[in-house]
Motif scaffolding. Structure first.
Motif, short mmCIF file in Angstrom:
data_model
loop_
_atom_site.label_atom_id
_atom_site.label_comp_id
_atom_site.label_asym_id
_atom_site.label_seq_id
_atom_site.Cartn_x
_atom_site.Cartn_y
_atom_site.Cartn_z
N ASP A 43 -10.33 32.38 -77.94
CA ASP A 43 -10.82 33.35 -78.92
C ASP A 43 -10.92 34.70 -78.22
O ASP A 43 -10.32 34.89 -77.17
CB ASP A 43 -12.14 32.90 -79.56
N ASP A 44 -11.68 35.61 -78.77
CA ASP A 44 -11.78 36.94 -78.17
C ASP A 44 -13.05 37.10 -77.33
O ASP A 44 -13.51 38.20 -77.12
CB ASP A 44 -11.67 38.03 -79.24
N SER A 45 -13.58 36.00 -76.80
CA SER A 45 -14.81 36.07 -76.01
C SER A 45 -14.50 36.31 -74.53
O SER A 45 -13.35 36.24 -74.09
CB SER A 45 -15.62 34.78 -76.18
N GLU A 46 -15.55 36.54 -73.76
CA GLU A 46 -15.41 36.82 -72.34
C GLU A 46 -14.92 35.61 -71.56
O GLU A 46 -14.39 35.74 -70.46
CB GLU A 46 -16.76 37.25 -71.73
N VAL A 47 -15.10 34.42 -72.08
CA VAL A 47 -14.75 33.20 -71.35
C VAL A 47 -13.24 32.91 -71.37
O VAL A 47 -12.76 32.07 -70.62
CB VAL A 47 -15.57 32.00 -71.88
N GLY B 58 -13.83 27.03 -74.77
CA GLY B 58 -14.91 27.73 -74.10
C GLY B 58 -16.22 27.57 -74.83
O GLY B 58 -16.27 27.10 -75.97
N SER B 59 -17.27 27.94 -74.14
CA SER B 59 -18.60 27.94 -74.74
C SER B 59 -19.19 29.33 -74.57
O SER B 59 -19.19 29.88 -73.47
CB SER B 59 -19.50 26.91 -74.03
N ARG B 60 -19.66 29.87 -75.68
CA ARG B 60 -20.24 31.22 -75.62
C ARG B 60 -21.67 31.19 -75.13
O ARG B 60 -22.29 32.21 -74.92
CB ARG B 60 -20.18 31.88 -76.99
N GLY B 61 -22.24 30.00 -74.98
CA GLY B 61 -23.60 29.89 -74.46
C GLY B 61 -24.67 30.28 -75.45
O GLY B 61 -25.72 30.78 -75.07
N LEU B 62 -24.42 30.06 -76.73
CA LEU B 62 -25.44 30.35 -77.73
C LEU B 62 -26.62 29.41 -77.56
O LEU B 62 -26.45 28.23 -77.28
CB LEU B 62 -24.87 30.20 -79.15
N VAL C 272 -12.28 16.42 -73.98
CA VAL C 272 -12.48 17.85 -74.17
C VAL C 272 -13.13 18.43 -72.93
O VAL C 272 -14.13 17.89 -72.43
CB VAL C 272 -13.37 18.14 -75.40
N LEU C 273 -12.57 19.51 -72.40
CA LEU C 273 -13.15 20.24 -71.29
C LEU C 273 -13.70 21.54 -71.84
O LEU C 273 -12.96 22.34 -72.43
CB LEU C 273 -12.10 20.53 -70.21
N VAL C 274 -15.01 21.76 -71.66
CA VAL C 274 -15.65 22.97 -72.12
C VAL C 274 -15.90 23.87 -70.91
O VAL C 274 -16.62 23.48 -69.99
CB VAL C 274 -16.97 22.69 -72.86
N VAL C 275 -15.29 25.04 -70.92
CA VAL C 275 -15.45 26.00 -69.83
C VAL C 275 -16.58 26.95 -70.22
O VAL C 275 -16.52 27.59 -71.27
CB VAL C 275 -14.14 26.79 -69.60
N LYS C 276 -17.58 27.03 -69.35
CA LYS C 276 -18.72 27.90 -69.64
C LYS C 276 -18.52 29.26 -69.00
O LYS C 276 -17.89 29.38 -67.94
CB LYS C 276 -20.01 27.27 -69.12
N ASN C 277 -19.06 30.27 -69.63
CA ASN C 277 -18.99 31.62 -69.12
C ASN C 277 -19.96 31.75 -67.95
O ASN C 277 -21.15 31.52 -68.10
CB ASN C 277 -19.35 32.61 -70.24
N THR C 278 -19.42 32.07 -66.78
CA THR C 278 -20.30 32.19 -65.60
C THR C 278 -20.38 33.61 -65.11
O THR C 278 -19.58 34.42 -65.38
CB THR C 278 -19.79 31.31 -64.44
#
Length: 141
Positions: A10-14, A108-112, A135-141
């Motif tokens: 998507d258009d998120s930072e992750v 990805g996960s936006r960390g909401l 499913v692999l969820v990549v978190k924004n670090t």
């Protein structure tokens, strides 16, 4: 063995971290990566007549997203396709994974947290719950 990976962007930072993660996989040469972007649609947008023009509601236009995904394609060492679809993000990600018979979904996960997570929901949580593959969820670090 993982041969087909659906990568939901998507258009998120992750997004950059997701691409970097996929690049680190040691994939066989006959693997395939499907880069997808879902343009989320609301109920009101679904009811608009298809034969009449209406305003672009997405922050990124279709062509901007397509150009971005083509750029990511050049960074991959294996064959890849691009899928741009509209609808409910979690449902469309799962639908595409089923069509391509994906062995893995990377998202990805936006960390909401808190109220935002309750109100907006979590696409990654729904994909983890409903997908028929890993499913692999990549978190924004």
């Amino acid at each position: 063995m993982i041969k087909t990976i659906l990568v939901a962007l998507d258009d998120s930072e992750v997004t950059e971290q997701i691409i970097q993660t996929v690049q680190q996989f040691m994939l066989p040469k006959d693997s395939k990566v499907i880069l997808c972007h879902v343009f989320a649609t609301s109920e009101s947008e679904m009811e608009l007549p298809a034969d009449r023009p209406h305003l672009e509601t997405s922050t990124f236009s279709y062509s901007q997203v397509e150009k971005q995904l083509k750029g990511y394609q050049t960074q991959l060492a294996v064959e890849s396709d691009i899928e741009l679809v509209a609808g409910d993000p979690a449902q469309e990600i799962i639908r595409l994974a089923n069509i391509y018979k994906a062995d893995l979904i990377v998202t990805g996960s936006r960390g909401l947290t808190g109220v935002n997570r309750i109100v907006q929901g979590s696409v990654s949580s729904q994909v983890v719950e409903d997908a028929s593959c890993s499913v692999l969820v990549v978190k924004n670090t």
